[in-house]
Write a protein that holds these residues in place. Structure first.
Motif, PDB file in Angstrom:
ATOM      1  N   ASN A   1       1.053  -0.905  -0.347  1.00  0.00           N
ATOM      2  CA  ASN A   1      -0.370  -0.339  -0.857  1.00  0.00           C
ATOM      3  C   ASN A   1       0.800   1.556  -0.046  1.00  0.00           C
ATOM      4  OD1 ASN A   1      -2.133  -2.153   0.239  1.00  0.00           O
ATOM      5  ND2 ASN A   1      -2.177  -1.936   2.442  1.00  0.00           N
ATOM      6  N   GLY A   2       0.909   1.948  -0.719  1.00  0.00           N
ATOM      7  CA  GLY A   2       1.118   3.373  -0.806  1.00  0.00           C
ATOM      8  C   GLY A   2       0.390   4.574  -1.066  1.00  0.00           C
ATOM      9  N   ARG A   3       0.712   5.720  -1.488  1.00  0.00           N
ATOM     10  CA  ARG A   3      -0.102   7.175  -1.391  1.00  0.00           C
ATOM     11  C   ARG A   3       0.316   7.276  -3.581  1.00  0.00           C
ATOM     12  NH1 ARG A   3      -0.314  10.539   2.672  1.00  0.00           N
ATOM     13  NH2 ARG A   3      -0.802  12.570   1.175  1.00  0.00           N
ATOM     14  N   LEU A   4       1.451   6.529  -3.661  1.00  0.00           N
ATOM     15  CA  LEU A   4       0.865   6.594  -5.198  1.00  0.00           C
ATOM     16  C   LEU A   4       0.497   5.013  -5.810  1.00  0.00           C
ATOM     17  CD1 LEU A   4       4.593   7.444  -5.672  1.00  0.00           C
ATOM     18  CD2 LEU A   4       2.085   9.119  -4.987  1.00  0.00           C
ATOM     19  N   VAL A   5       0.096   4.397  -4.915  1.00  0.00           N
ATOM     20  CA  VAL A   5      -0.711   3.273  -5.817  1.00  0.00           C
ATOM     21  C   VAL A   5      -2.384   3.345  -5.764  1.00  0.00           C
ATOM     22  CG1 VAL A   5      -0.697   0.772  -4.918  1.00  0.00           C
ATOM     23  CG2 VAL A   5       1.194   2.042  -4.280  1.00  0.00           C
ATOM     24  N   TRP A   6      -2.896   3.595  -6.677  1.00  0.00           N
ATOM     25  CA  TRP A   6      -4.188   4.023  -7.066  1.00  0.00           C
ATOM     26  C   TRP A   6      -5.310   2.923  -6.954  1.00  0.00           C
ATOM     27  CZ3 TRP A   6      -7.850   2.086 -11.186  1.00  0.00           C
ATOM     28  CH2 TRP A   6      -7.308   1.844 -11.910  1.00  0.00           C
ATOM     29  N   THR A   7      -4.409   1.483  -6.740  1.00  0.00           N
ATOM     30  CA  THR A   7      -5.411   0.247  -6.551  1.00  0.00           C
ATOM     31  C   THR A   7      -5.552   0.009  -5.691  1.00  0.00           C
ATOM     32  OG1 THR A   7      -3.748  -1.372  -6.878  1.00  0.00           O
ATOM     33  CG2 THR A   7      -4.787  -0.364  -9.248  1.00  0.00           C
TER      34      THR A   7
ATOM     35  N   VAL B   1      -6.721   0.268   7.006  1.00  0.00           N
ATOM     36  CA  VAL B   1      -5.073   0.662   7.429  1.00  0.00           C
ATOM     37  C   VAL B   1      -4.713   1.415   6.514  1.00  0.00           C
ATOM     38  CG1 VAL B   1      -4.946  -2.252   8.036  1.00  0.00           C
ATOM     39  CG2 VAL B   1      -4.590  -1.239   5.370  1.00  0.00           C
ATOM     40  N   PHE B   2      -5.117   2.467   6.000  1.00  0.00           N
ATOM     41  CA  PHE B   2      -4.689   3.491   4.483  1.00  0.00           C
ATOM     42  C   PHE B   2      -5.870   4.530   5.280  1.00  0.00           C
ATOM     43  CE2 PHE B   2      -7.622   2.504   1.158  1.00  0.00           C
ATOM     44  CZ  PHE B   2      -7.695   1.598   1.670  1.00  0.00           C
ATOM     45  N   GLU B   3      -5.243   5.501   6.435  1.00  0.00           N
ATOM     46  CA  GLU B   3      -6.340   5.674   6.953  1.00  0.00           C
ATOM     47  C   GLU B   3      -5.671   7.595   6.258  1.00  0.00           C
ATOM     48  OE1 GLU B   3      -8.583   8.946  10.594  1.00  0.00           O
ATOM     49  OE2 GLU B   3      -8.378   6.105  10.480  1.00  0.00           O
ATOM     50  N   ASP B   4      -4.237   7.678   6.989  1.00  0.00           N
ATOM     51  CA  ASP B   4      -3.903   8.559   6.767  1.00  0.00           C
ATOM     52  C   ASP B   4      -3.871   8.865   5.100  1.00  0.00           C
ATOM     53  OD1 ASP B   4      -2.963   8.346   9.356  1.00  0.00           O
ATOM     54  OD2 ASP B   4      -0.522   7.544   8.874  1.00  0.00           O
ATOM     55  N   PHE B   5      -4.071   7.920   3.903  1.00  0.00           N
ATOM     56  CA  PHE B   5      -4.159   8.069   2.850  1.00  0.00           C
ATOM     57  C   PHE B   5      -5.417   9.517   2.391  1.00  0.00           C
ATOM     58  CE2 PHE B   5      -2.995   3.650   0.793  1.00  0.00           C
ATOM     59  CZ  PHE B   5      -1.173   4.196   1.467  1.00  0.00           C
ATOM     60  N   LYS B   6      -5.910   9.976   3.651  1.00  0.00           N
ATOM     61  CA  LYS B   6      -7.240  11.329   3.104  1.00  0.00           C
ATOM     62  C   LYS B   6      -6.310  12.185   2.980  1.00  0.00           C
ATOM     63  CE  LYS B   6      -7.397  12.013   8.314  1.00  0.00           C
ATOM     64  NZ  LYS B   6      -8.054  11.954   8.963  1.00  0.00           N
ATOM     65  N   THR B   7      -5.225  12.749   3.288  1.00  0.00           N
ATOM     66  CA  THR B   7      -4.700  13.246   2.612  1.00  0.00           C
ATOM     67  C   THR B   7      -3.486  14.194   1.736  1.00  0.00           C
ATOM     68  OG1 THR B   7      -2.266  12.521   4.231  1.00  0.00           O
ATOM     69  CG2 THR B   7      -4.240  14.214   5.160  1.00  0.00           C
ATOM     70  N   ILE B   8      -4.047  12.458   0.260  1.00  0.00           N
ATOM     71  CA  ILE B   8      -2.987  12.736  -0.176  1.00  0.00           C
ATOM     72  C   ILE B   8      -3.040  14.059  -1.592  1.00  0.00           C
ATOM     73  CG2 ILE B   8      -2.850  11.817  -2.970  1.00  0.00           C
ATOM     74  CD1 ILE B   8      -3.185   8.581  -1.590  1.00  0.00           C
TER      75      ILE B   8
ATOM     76  N   ILE C   1      -6.914   9.584  -5.447  1.00  0.00           N
ATOM     77  CA  ILE C   1      -7.542   9.040  -4.529  1.00  0.00           C
ATOM     78  C   ILE C   1      -8.666   9.001  -3.916  1.00  0.00           C
ATOM     79  CG2 ILE C   1      -8.467  12.230  -4.162  1.00  0.00           C
ATOM     80  CD1 ILE C   1      -7.351  11.934  -0.983  1.00  0.00           C
ATOM     81  N   GLY C   2      -9.849   9.387  -4.984  1.00  0.00           N
ATOM     82  CA  GLY C   2     -11.154   8.696  -5.064  1.00  0.00           C
ATOM     83  C   GLY C   2     -11.008   7.229  -5.611  1.00  0.00           C
ATOM     84  N   PHE C   3     -10.903   6.973  -6.013  1.00  0.00           N
ATOM     85  CA  PHE C   3     -10.538   5.125  -6.662  1.00  0.00           C
ATOM     86  C   PHE C   3      -9.752   4.675  -5.275  1.00  0.00           C
ATOM     87  CE2 PHE C   3      -9.534   5.915 -11.382  1.00  0.00           C
ATOM     88  CZ  PHE C   3     -10.950   5.379 -11.739  1.00  0.00           C
ATOM     89  N   MET C   4      -8.974   5.376  -4.689  1.00  0.00           N
ATOM     90  CA  MET C   4      -8.900   4.390  -3.288  1.00  0.00           C
ATOM     91  C   MET C   4      -9.295   4.770  -1.963  1.00  0.00           C
ATOM     92  SD  MET C   4      -4.817   6.661  -3.970  1.00  0.00           S
ATOM     93  CE  MET C   4      -3.565   5.753  -2.586  1.00  0.00           C
ATOM     94  N   MET C   5     -10.197   5.919  -1.969  1.00  0.00           N
ATOM     95  CA  MET C   5     -10.661   6.111  -0.592  1.00  0.00           C
ATOM     96  C   MET C   5     -12.290   5.504  -0.864  1.00  0.00           C
ATOM     97  SD  MET C   5      -7.861   6.795   1.432  1.00  0.00           S
ATOM     98  CE  MET C   5      -9.540   7.709   2.533  1.00  0.00           C
ATOM     99  N   PHE C   6     -12.717   5.490  -1.957  1.00  0.00           N
ATOM    100  CA  PHE C   6     -14.822   5.514  -1.489  1.00  0.00           C
ATOM    101  C   PHE C   6     -14.988   4.066  -1.883  1.00  0.00           C
ATOM    102  CE2 PHE C   6     -18.518   5.927  -3.321  1.00  0.00           C
ATOM    103  CZ  PHE C   6     -19.277   7.004  -2.626  1.00  0.00           C
TER     104      PHE C   6
ATOM    105  N   ASN D   1     -11.822  17.103  -0.210  1.00  0.00           N
ATOM    106  CA  ASN D   1     -10.958  17.892   0.274  1.00  0.00           C
ATOM    107  C   ASN D   1      -9.808  17.703  -0.923  1.00  0.00           C
ATOM    108  OD1 ASN D   1     -12.465  19.666   2.068  1.00  0.00           O
ATOM    109  ND2 ASN D   1     -12.559  19.375   3.268  1.00  0.00           N
ATOM    110  N   SER D   2      -9.257  16.862  -0.285  1.00  0.00           N
ATOM    111  CA  SER D   2      -7.139  17.012  -1.285  1.00  0.00           C
ATOM    112  C   SER D   2      -8.253  16.634  -2.496  1.00  0.00           C
ATOM    113  CB  SER D   2      -6.835  15.413  -0.466  1.00  0.00           C
ATOM    114  OG  SER D   2      -6.698  15.337   1.486  1.00  0.00           O
ATOM    115  N   LEU D   3      -9.101  15.902  -2.622  1.00  0.00           N
ATOM    116  CA  LEU D   3      -9.023  15.879  -4.407  1.00  0.00           C
ATOM    117  C   LEU D   3      -9.200  16.705  -4.885  1.00  0.00           C
ATOM    118  CD1 LEU D   3      -9.649  14.096  -6.892  1.00  0.00           C
ATOM    119  CD2 LEU D   3     -11.656  13.988  -5.955  1.00  0.00           C
TER     120      LEU D   3
END
Length: 409
Positions: free
Chosen positions: A79-85, A115-122, A128-133, A157-159
């Motif tokens: 999992n990573g901030r640049l990994v869209w899947t 496990v990736f709540e911190d991604f909300k600030t990407i 981030i839409g694909f990652m979080m929604f 907000n980040s998007l």
């Protein structure tokens, strides 16, 4: 009319009790033959595949991305901030919970989501839409996880921070990530991320998120599509004046080719736009894109990875594009006032699902995925004829939609 009943599917959180559910839905013609799609069987196959795969996927720092050609198990990537899947696997688990109401799938989905709540600030890219929604959004909708609301609002907000009002679109990629382009880049995939902004505007977020989503869709509609309603993949704009500089591709055959998953994102995206705005221009556009896509399909309704390849030399398909379109067309059918058009899109979706669930494309008995034979980026030399996690996500979303549609018929 069926239209009134079907439209309720996307407005209600659950179906009315006591209504009869169908076990099969009949498609018209596939490869010259009348066929019936076994919806319950397809759902059971998905659940059995998860029963096999989930016990193997224990590292919460990674997520399943693909199954390589001739392999059987998911290749996991960090999992990573640049990994869209990363959001698709928890999204699949949320859909399985929504379909079965089995608590074990809810608990597995929660574990994989949080496990990736911190991604909300990407803010580095649009994905981030694909990652979080699919993860937090589906958890909020299906799992009654109201504590996810603030995470989703922060994600929106980040998007929204990537919107350039001088251009009228959300910037998709950074130029550092994709140095071919020097200024404001927007890709057709970005249409799917607008759902996060609409959700935010309706659930206590900044009301400007609605306007950003609409403007992005309008600008994309103006510049991203050819006269025949097929789409370019990448449009580069001047960051200061919004002028179109280039129209290119990253994953298609060549810059002017018709990359099939790009067309899929458009069909799904403009159907979504009509759902959220009820603006008929978006419905009309979704129909035009869908009609062109259907014209280009082979007999089994599963597109080649690009509609412009030489099929005498290349037969690689993209099941992920078919799954995306099947889900989109089911929803599109509910917005048609004309019964013939309802049936057109509904039956086309069923034909796609029938092929996807068939021996040719199903992963059952062959690999841990729902589907096989997707193509991620053949032009870049990777993810060719593989299973892809987002193909499975949109497939189970389509099954969930069809199940709900049948329950109100």
């Amino acid at each position: 009319m069926r239209l009134l009943l079907l439209s309720l599917v996307f407005c209600l959180a659950s179906c009315q009790s006591g209504q009869k559910k169908k076990e099969t839905a009949t498609a018209q013609v596939l490869n010259g033959k009348s066929v019936a799609f076994d919806l319950n069987g397809a759902i059971e196959d998905c659940e059995s595949q998860l029963e096999i795969a989930v016990p193997k996927l224990t590292d919460l720092s990674k997520h399943p991305r693909l199954i390589e050609t001739n392999e059987t198990e998911w290749k996991e990537i960090p999992n990573g901030r640049l990994v869209w899947t990363s959001g698709f696997y928890p999204g699949i688990l949320w859909y399985m919970y929504e379909i079965t109401k089995d608590e074990k799938w809810k608990q597995e989905a929660i574990k994989r989501t949080e496990v990736f709540e911190d991604f909300k600030t990407i803010t580095e890219h649009h994905d981030i839409g694909f990652m979080m929604f699919p993860a937090y959004g589906n958890g909020y909708l299906f799992g009654d996880k109201k504590e996810y609301k603030d995470i989703l609002l922060t994600s929106a907000n980040s998007l929204a921070s990537r919107f350039n009002p001088k251009v009228g679109t959300i910037r998709s990629w950074s130029n550092k990530m994709h140095p071919r382009w020097q200024q404001h880049i927007t890709i057709i995939d970005n249409m799917l991320n607008l759902e996060l902004l609409f959700w935010s505007a309706k659930n206590g977020g900044d009301k400007s998120h609605y306007d950003i989503a609409v403007k992005h869709a309008e600008t994309t509609m103006e510049h991203h599509f050819r006269d025949d309603y097929t789409s370019w993949h990448v449009v580069e704009y001047d960051s200061l004046n919004g002028k179109v500089l280039n129209k290119h591709t990253k994953q298609g055959l060549h810059d002017d080719s018709r990359w099939s998953r790009g067309q899929a994102w458009g069909i799904y995206g403009y159907t979504l736009m009509y759902r959220e705005t009820k603006d008929k221009k978006f419905l009309d556009f979704a129909q035009k894109i869908a009609d062109k896509y259907l014209e280009l399909l082979p007999e089994d309704y599963i597109p080649h990875w690009d509609f412009d390849i030489d099929t005498t030399k290349d037969d690689d398909r993209d099941a992920s594009a078919a799954a995306i379109v099947a889900s989109g067309l089911l929803e599109l059918s509910t917005y048609m006032e004309d019964e013939a058009l309802q049936n057109k899109y509904y039956n086309a979706a069923l034909n796609m699902l029938t092929s996807l669930s068939s021996e040719k494309y199903s992963g059952v008995g062959k690999a841990d995925s729902f589907l096989l034979h997707s193509t991620g980026a053949k032009s870049l030399g990777h993810e060719i004829d593989v299973a892809l996690i987002y193909a499975d996500y949109y497939y189970i979303e389509a099954l969930d939609r069809l199940k709900k549609m049948n329950s109100v018929n």
